[in-house]
Design a protein around this motif. Structure first.
Motif, PDB file in Angstrom:
ATOM      1  N   VAL A 159       0.836  -1.201   0.000  1.00  0.00           N
ATOM      2  CA  VAL A 159       0.000   0.000   0.000  1.00  0.00           C
ATOM      3  C   VAL A 159       0.867   1.246   0.000  1.00  0.00           C
ATOM      4  CG1 VAL A 159      -1.661   1.294   1.351  1.00  0.00           C
ATOM      5  CG2 VAL A 159      -1.977  -1.118   1.018  1.00  0.00           C
ATOM      6  N   PHE A 160       2.012   1.192   0.686  1.00  0.00           N
ATOM      7  CA  PHE A 160       2.917   2.326   0.673  1.00  0.00           C
ATOM      8  C   PHE A 160       3.405   2.568  -0.760  1.00  0.00           C
ATOM      9  CE2 PHE A 160       7.055   4.294   2.239  1.00  0.00           C
ATOM     10  CZ  PHE A 160       6.459   5.525   2.383  1.00  0.00           C
ATOM     11  N   GLY A 161       3.693   1.486  -1.466  1.00  0.00           N
ATOM     12  CA  GLY A 161       4.096   1.631  -2.863  1.00  0.00           C
ATOM     13  C   GLY A 161       2.994   2.261  -3.689  1.00  0.00           C
ATOM     14  N   PHE A 162       1.746   1.826  -3.485  1.00  0.00           N
ATOM     15  CA  PHE A 162       0.616   2.410  -4.214  1.00  0.00           C
ATOM     16  C   PHE A 162       0.498   3.900  -3.897  1.00  0.00           C
ATOM     17  CE2 PHE A 162      -1.791  -1.867  -4.390  1.00  0.00           C
ATOM     18  CZ  PHE A 162      -1.116  -2.178  -5.551  1.00  0.00           C
ATOM     19  N   SER A 167      -2.831   8.820 -10.352  1.00  0.00           N
ATOM     20  CA  SER A 167      -3.861   7.880 -10.767  1.00  0.00           C
ATOM     21  C   SER A 167      -3.620   6.556 -10.067  1.00  0.00           C
ATOM     22  CB  SER A 167      -3.837   7.681 -12.282  1.00  0.00           C
ATOM     23  OG  SER A 167      -3.101   6.539 -12.603  1.00  0.00           O
ATOM     24  N   LEU A 168      -4.691   5.796  -9.925  1.00  0.00           N
ATOM     25  CA  LEU A 168      -4.610   4.525  -9.220  1.00  0.00           C
ATOM     26  C   LEU A 168      -4.599   3.355 -10.188  1.00  0.00           C
ATOM     27  CD1 LEU A 168      -6.985   5.157  -6.197  1.00  0.00           C
ATOM     28  CD2 LEU A 168      -4.553   4.752  -6.110  1.00  0.00           C
ATOM     29  N   VAL A 169      -4.228   3.587 -11.441  1.00  0.00           N
ATOM     30  CA  VAL A 169      -4.178   2.494 -12.413  1.00  0.00           C
ATOM     31  C   VAL A 169      -3.162   1.460 -11.951  1.00  0.00           C
ATOM     32  CG1 VAL A 169      -3.618   1.878 -14.765  1.00  0.00           C
ATOM     33  CG2 VAL A 169      -4.817   3.985 -14.290  1.00  0.00           C
ATOM     34  N   PHE A 170      -3.552   0.185 -12.034  1.00  0.00           N
ATOM     35  CA  PHE A 170      -2.674  -0.887 -11.567  1.00  0.00           C
ATOM     36  C   PHE A 170      -1.635  -1.160 -12.639  1.00  0.00           C
ATOM     37  CE2 PHE A 170      -1.873  -5.505 -10.827  1.00  0.00           C
ATOM     38  CZ  PHE A 170      -1.212  -5.338  -9.634  1.00  0.00           C
ATOM     39  N   ALA A 171      -0.583  -0.378 -12.645  1.00  0.00           N
ATOM     40  CA  ALA A 171       0.501  -0.560 -13.620  1.00  0.00           C
ATOM     41  C   ALA A 171       1.721   0.125 -13.036  1.00  0.00           C
ATOM     42  CB  ALA A 171       0.139   0.063 -14.967  1.00  0.00           C
ATOM     43  N   ALA A 172       2.879  -0.354 -13.426  1.00  0.00           N
ATOM     44  CA  ALA A 172       4.098   0.291 -12.962  1.00  0.00           C
ATOM     45  C   ALA A 172       4.060   1.750 -13.382  1.00  0.00           C
ATOM     46  CB  ALA A 172       5.305  -0.410 -13.555  1.00  0.00           C
ATOM     47  N   PRO A 173       4.334   2.686 -12.470  1.00  0.00           N
ATOM     48  CA  PRO A 173       4.121   4.110 -12.783  1.00  0.00           C
ATOM     49  C   PRO A 173       4.950   4.594 -13.966  1.00  0.00           C
ATOM     50  CG  PRO A 173       5.132   3.822 -10.613  1.00  0.00           C
ATOM     51  CD  PRO A 173       4.701   2.481 -11.072  1.00  0.00           C
ATOM     52  N   HIS A 174       5.990   3.863 -14.357  1.00  0.00           N
ATOM     53  CA  HIS A 174       6.773   4.275 -15.520  1.00  0.00           C
ATOM     54  C   HIS A 174       5.911   4.279 -16.772  1.00  0.00           C
ATOM     55  CE1 HIS A 174      10.799   4.248 -13.753  1.00  0.00           C
ATOM     56  NE2 HIS A 174      10.271   3.394 -12.927  1.00  0.00           N
ATOM     57  N   ALA A 175       4.920   3.388 -16.799  1.00  0.00           N
ATOM     58  CA  ALA A 175       4.084   3.299 -17.988  1.00  0.00           C
ATOM     59  C   ALA A 175       3.225   4.542 -18.153  1.00  0.00           C
ATOM     60  CB  ALA A 175       3.207   2.056 -17.903  1.00  0.00           C
ATOM     61  N   LEU A 176       3.101   5.360 -17.094  1.00  0.00           N
ATOM     62  CA  LEU A 176       2.225   6.526 -17.149  1.00  0.00           C
ATOM     63  C   LEU A 176       3.031   7.813 -17.283  1.00  0.00           C
ATOM     64  CD1 LEU A 176      -0.042   5.289 -14.279  1.00  0.00           C
ATOM     65  CD2 LEU A 176      -0.677   5.367 -16.665  1.00  0.00           C
ATOM     66  N   HIS A 177       4.251   7.709 -17.774  1.00  0.00           N
ATOM     67  CA  HIS A 177       5.108   8.866 -18.023  1.00  0.00           C
ATOM     68  C   HIS A 177       5.265   9.752 -16.794  1.00  0.00           C
ATOM     69  CE1 HIS A 177       4.388   7.386 -21.950  1.00  0.00           C
ATOM     70  NE2 HIS A 177       3.106   7.695 -21.893  1.00  0.00           N
ATOM     71  N   PRO A 178       5.994   9.291 -15.794  1.00  0.00           N
ATOM     72  CA  PRO A 178       6.119  10.067 -14.569  1.00  0.00           C
ATOM     73  C   PRO A 178       7.051  11.263 -14.746  1.00  0.00           C
ATOM     74  CG  PRO A 178       7.503   8.147 -14.458  1.00  0.00           C
ATOM     75  CD  PRO A 178       6.779   8.051 -15.761  1.00  0.00           C
ATOM     76  N   VAL A 179       6.841  12.261 -13.880  1.00  0.00           N
ATOM     77  CA  VAL A 179       7.695  13.444 -13.914  1.00  0.00           C
ATOM     78  C   VAL A 179       9.002  13.159 -13.165  1.00  0.00           C
ATOM     79  CG1 VAL A 179       7.634  15.929 -13.627  1.00  0.00           C
ATOM     80  CG2 VAL A 179       5.507  14.636 -13.633  1.00  0.00           C
ATOM     81  N   PRO A 193      11.321  10.258 -12.076  1.00  0.00           N
ATOM     82  CA  PRO A 193      11.573   8.817 -12.234  1.00  0.00           C
ATOM     83  C   PRO A 193      11.996   8.127 -10.949  1.00  0.00           C
ATOM     84  CG  PRO A 193      12.732  10.114 -13.890  1.00  0.00           C
ATOM     85  CD  PRO A 193      12.188  11.072 -12.905  1.00  0.00           C
ATOM     86  N   LEU A 194      12.693   8.852 -10.047  1.00  0.00           N
ATOM     87  CA  LEU A 194      13.170   8.216  -8.821  1.00  0.00           C
ATOM     88  C   LEU A 194      11.999   7.791  -7.954  1.00  0.00           C
ATOM     89  CD1 LEU A 194      15.603   7.416  -7.181  1.00  0.00           C
ATOM     90  CD2 LEU A 194      15.452   9.614  -6.013  1.00  0.00           C
ATOM     91  N   LEU A 195      11.006   8.705  -7.805  1.00  0.00           N
ATOM     92  CA  LEU A 195       9.838   8.384  -6.986  1.00  0.00           C
ATOM     93  C   LEU A 195       9.077   7.213  -7.601  1.00  0.00           C
ATOM     94  CD1 LEU A 195       8.566   9.473  -4.439  1.00  0.00           C
ATOM     95  CD2 LEU A 195       7.085  10.890  -5.818  1.00  0.00           C
ATOM     96  N   ALA A 196       8.963   7.227  -8.939  1.00  0.00           N
ATOM     97  CA  ALA A 196       8.263   6.142  -9.616  1.00  0.00           C
ATOM     98  C   ALA A 196       8.973   4.822  -9.394  1.00  0.00           C
ATOM     99  CB  ALA A 196       8.155   6.442 -11.110  1.00  0.00           C
ATOM    100  N   ALA A 197      10.320   4.842  -9.455  1.00  0.00           N
ATOM    101  CA  ALA A 197      11.066   3.604  -9.242  1.00  0.00           C
ATOM    102  C   ALA A 197      10.892   3.114  -7.812  1.00  0.00           C
ATOM    103  CB  ALA A 197      12.540   3.836  -9.539  1.00  0.00           C
ATOM    104  N   MET A 198      10.891   4.063  -6.849  1.00  0.00           N
ATOM    105  CA  MET A 198      10.687   3.660  -5.453  1.00  0.00           C
ATOM    106  C   MET A 198       9.324   3.002  -5.288  1.00  0.00           C
ATOM    107  SD  MET A 198      12.282   6.883  -3.420  1.00  0.00           S
ATOM    108  CE  MET A 198      11.332   6.630  -1.937  1.00  0.00           C
ATOM    109  N   ALA A 199       8.308   3.603  -5.910  1.00  0.00           N
ATOM    110  CA  ALA A 199       6.958   3.041  -5.808  1.00  0.00           C
ATOM    111  C   ALA A 199       6.935   1.627  -6.366  1.00  0.00           C
ATOM    112  CB  ALA A 199       5.970   3.930  -6.552  1.00  0.00           C
ATOM    113  N   THR A 200       7.542   1.440  -7.545  1.00  0.00           N
ATOM    114  CA  THR A 200       7.522   0.117  -8.175  1.00  0.00           C
ATOM    115  C   THR A 200       8.244  -0.907  -7.309  1.00  0.00           C
ATOM    116  OG1 THR A 200       7.729   1.353 -10.204  1.00  0.00           O
ATOM    117  CG2 THR A 200       7.828  -1.006 -10.386  1.00  0.00           C
ATOM    118  N   VAL A 201       9.420  -0.496  -6.773  1.00  0.00           N
ATOM    119  CA  VAL A 201      10.185  -1.437  -5.956  1.00  0.00           C
ATOM    120  C   VAL A 201       9.391  -1.840  -4.719  1.00  0.00           C
ATOM    121  CG1 VAL A 201      12.215  -1.606  -4.493  1.00  0.00           C
ATOM    122  CG2 VAL A 201      12.441  -0.765  -6.804  1.00  0.00           C
ATOM    123  N   LEU A 202       8.686  -0.872  -4.116  1.00  0.00           N
ATOM    124  CA  LEU A 202       7.905  -1.205  -2.919  1.00  0.00           C
ATOM    125  C   LEU A 202       6.758  -2.151  -3.259  1.00  0.00           C
ATOM    126  CD1 LEU A 202       7.747   2.118  -0.925  1.00  0.00           C
ATOM    127  CD2 LEU A 202       8.699  -0.031  -0.175  1.00  0.00           C
TER     128      LEU A 202
END
Lengths: 481, 169
Positions: free
Chosen positions: A165-168, A177-189, A191-200
């Protein structure tokens, strides 16, 4: 509001209705036969309605991948049902009725997970599955080891859900957005935060999948539960999670090096080697199968890391082969001795009960990947996917792991070939449901091993091409923010 | 001295209280700190523009669930010389820490409320109960329905495991 309900996947509707009917039946009259028949009927109807479509929705993806993995989940649940019917370890609890109720609800949770297109849908499915499994693991409440297993499961399940849930939350903070997909697919501003989210998120899933190094709970939990629940835990929950994981990474390029693909690669390698190392030292069959299940998760991750034409197809094929062989092995353990799962309990099985021993040999051959069984082809398929994606390191791990696996799978066969001891009882006859299940699974394992093309989809399954379409309308997004 | 300052202070109090929760040996002392941690979290929610989540946090977590925990801790191990034991739990040195943190929290909250509404920062829009309800029963209605099965699974599991052992058959 009625049109909204048409967005639900049809099998979810059937499973929910079946749960309600079963509850009603339990309140009217507690009878194990009625429970089992209602559960079986619900699962069969849920299987029958799988091909039906649903209204497009931002919450559920009713696509081919959902249909395939849900069919596996429902068939596995039917297998567990056949195994637990007349199982003495289930019946020694206060009442067997809730067992069937929880079995249905865990199938509901797993099916929901495979259709989850939104973080919330996925999470509700995951928790429905986890909480039902908690009840099933601790079902024999008067046994100290069941309590221990339930305790270990609930603590680790809670921790992993919190990480997930912390990753979400980080992913929502990044993409809105709450789309169930790795945030990289949604063109994040960022990238570090997106990678942290995915790893979590991945770490949470690895915990639930019991991939090394998050695997320590699995062997203890399997040892403490009854055999049908151990089968449910190592098959249904893993199919659900792995199917969801593939969906999560659908729009993500795992081929480019980076923190995310490095983590998956490391976990895959560790699982292949670590799981087999864990299994080699075990003398208890349940603990051995726990190690084998960890190793198979590692092999499956090779398919996950090899996107392209082969990746999804090989993952699906491997899941089916793994489910059939694992459920078969547990069903034979159940037929031999439900309470005593030490390796010795199989000693001399080829002389005392040759049919069961032959079935066990087929299942072990399939898990080890020896030709006439379907496991061989599944492993080849995954290896082809790995070769086509140039995953040399992972392929080396796959080969080393398979060789290590041969040792303990063949040890089971060797023990069955040894002369029978006096204490082995020959009187117990397998329950009819279980006997049908074992023969069906042995047949499936052999037939699919000879004609693997029966299970390979003619058209490649497409997944996640419409990540953007899964986003909710803008107006609701801003209202939530 | 701005909204950022009070937000930072809420966060620090939450972290300090949580650190105390996981290092206390006695459950009762841990629970006292946990109430403070949850209150700090509620203040944080409010200053981030989610007053409804803050109220839920206070009512459900800091209120109902914590009271239940304290109750269970007190009810467990009945039969020993309880009064003397409980008196030894609640010595001044034990309630001093949580009280200081709670007082600090209250001061910050009053200060922040005195300096204008916290939820008027540059990037913050307030999400009231209406907005939450609209999304729960609008786009997310089906997940609300499915959550009932989640609760049912939890209920059945808890009921079965918690059932007294003497009731067997």
């Amino acid at each position: 509001m009625m049109p909204t309900f048409s967005a639900l996947p049809p099998s979810v509707v059937v499973l929910s209705l079946g749960t309600m009917v079963l509850m009603l039946a339990i309140t009217i009259k507690r009878s194990e036969i009625i429970d089992a028949v209602l559960t079986l009927l619900t699962l069969l109807v849920a299987l029958a309605v799988l091909p039906m479509g649903a209204a497009p929705s931002a919450l559920f993806a009713v696509d081919d991948w959902h249909r395939f993995s849900s069919a596996l989940i429902i068939l596995s649940s039917i297998g567990v049902l056949a195994m637990s019917w007349r199982d003495p370890t289930v019946r020694e609890a206060h009442a067997p009725d809730e067992f069937y109720l929880l079995l249905l609800m865990s199938a509901l949770g797993a099916v929901l997970m495979t259709a989850g297109r939104n973080d919330i849908t996925f999470f509700i499915g995951l928790e429905t599955l986890s909480l039902s499994l908690l009840g099933l693991i601790g079902y024999r409440q008067h046994r100290i080891e069941a309590g221990e297993a339930a305790m270990k499961y609930v603590v680790l399940s809670g921790v992993s859900s919190a990480i997930l849930v912390f990753g979400f939350a980080l992913s929502y903070a990044e993409t809105g957005s709450l789309v169930f997909a790795a945030p990289h697919a949604l063109h994040p501003v960022e990238p570090l935060l997106a990678a942290m989210a995915t790893v979590l998120v991945m770490t949470g899933m690895f915990f639930k999948l019991s991939a090394v190094p998050f695997h320590t709970w699995l062997a203890d939990v399997l040892e403490g539960t009854s055999i049908p629940v151990a089968a449910l835990l190592s098959v249904v929950s893993k199919i659900g999670l792995f199917a969801a994981m593939l969906r999560y990474f659908a729009g993500f390029d795992l081929m480019t090096p980076g923190s995310v693909s490095d983590e998956v690669t490391a976990v895959a390698l560790l699982s292949m080697i670590g799981g087999n190392l864990l299994a080699i030292g075990q003398t208890d069959l349940k603990r051995m199968l726990a190690g084998s299940s960890i190793a198979h998760i590692g092999y499956l991750m090779v398919a996950l890391l090899a996107p392209g034409a082969f990746g999804l197809g090989s993952a699906g094929f491997y899941l089916a082969a793994y489910a059939a062989a694992t459920i078969g092995a547990f069903a034979i353990m159940e037929a031999v001795s439900p309470n005593h799962t030490h390796l010795n309990s199989l000693q001399g099985l080829f002389r005392t009960r040759p049919a069961l021993a032959l079935g066990m040999a087929v299942m072990m051959a399939s898990l080890a990947g020896i030709p006439p069984a379907v496991g061989f082809f599944a492993k080849v398929y995954v290896a082809v996917a790995g070769v086509s994606a140039h995953r040399d390191l992972l392929l080396a791990g796959l080969i080393v792991g398979s060789v290590m696996g041969l040792f303990y799978y063949l040890r089971v066969v060797r023990v069955m070939l040894m002369p029978a001891t006096d204490e082995v009882s020959t009187g117990r006859i397998a329950a009819p449901g279980n006997a049908v299940l074992i023969s069906a699974l042995a047949l499936v394992t052999l037939v699919l091993g000879v004609y693997p093309s029966l299970l390979i989809p003619r058209n490649p399954i497409h997944l996640g091409a419409d990540v953007e379409a899964a986003t909710l309308p803008v107006s609701t997004q801003t209202a939530i923010r | 001295m701005s909204v950022d300052f009070s937000v930072g202070l809420y966060g620090l109090i939450a972290i300090a209280a949580t650190a105390m929760v996981i290092t206390r040996a006695r459950p009762v002392h841990a629970l006292l700190y946990m109430v403070v941690a949850l209150l700090a979290l509620a203040c944080l929610f409010d200053s981030l523009g989610a007053p409804f989540a803050a109220m839920l946090d206070v009512i459900v977590y800091a209120g109902a669930i914590m009271v239940l925990f304290v109750f269970v801790v007190m009810m467990i191990n009945l039969g020993q010389p309880d009064e003397t034991r409980e008196r030894s739990w609640i010595t001044p040195s034990n309630w001093f820490g949580p009280s200081v943190l709670a007082a600090l929290l209250l001061t910050t909250l009053i200060f922040a409320l005195g300096h204008g509404d916290a939820a008027t920062g540059p990037n913050i829009t307030e999400v009231g109960p209406t907005a939450v309800g609209m999304s729960l029963f609008g786009p997310y209605m089906l997940t609300v329905e499915l959550a009932s099965f989640l609760l049912l699974a939890g209920l059945v599991s808890a009921f079965h495991i918690g059932r007294a052992l003497g009731e067997k058959r």
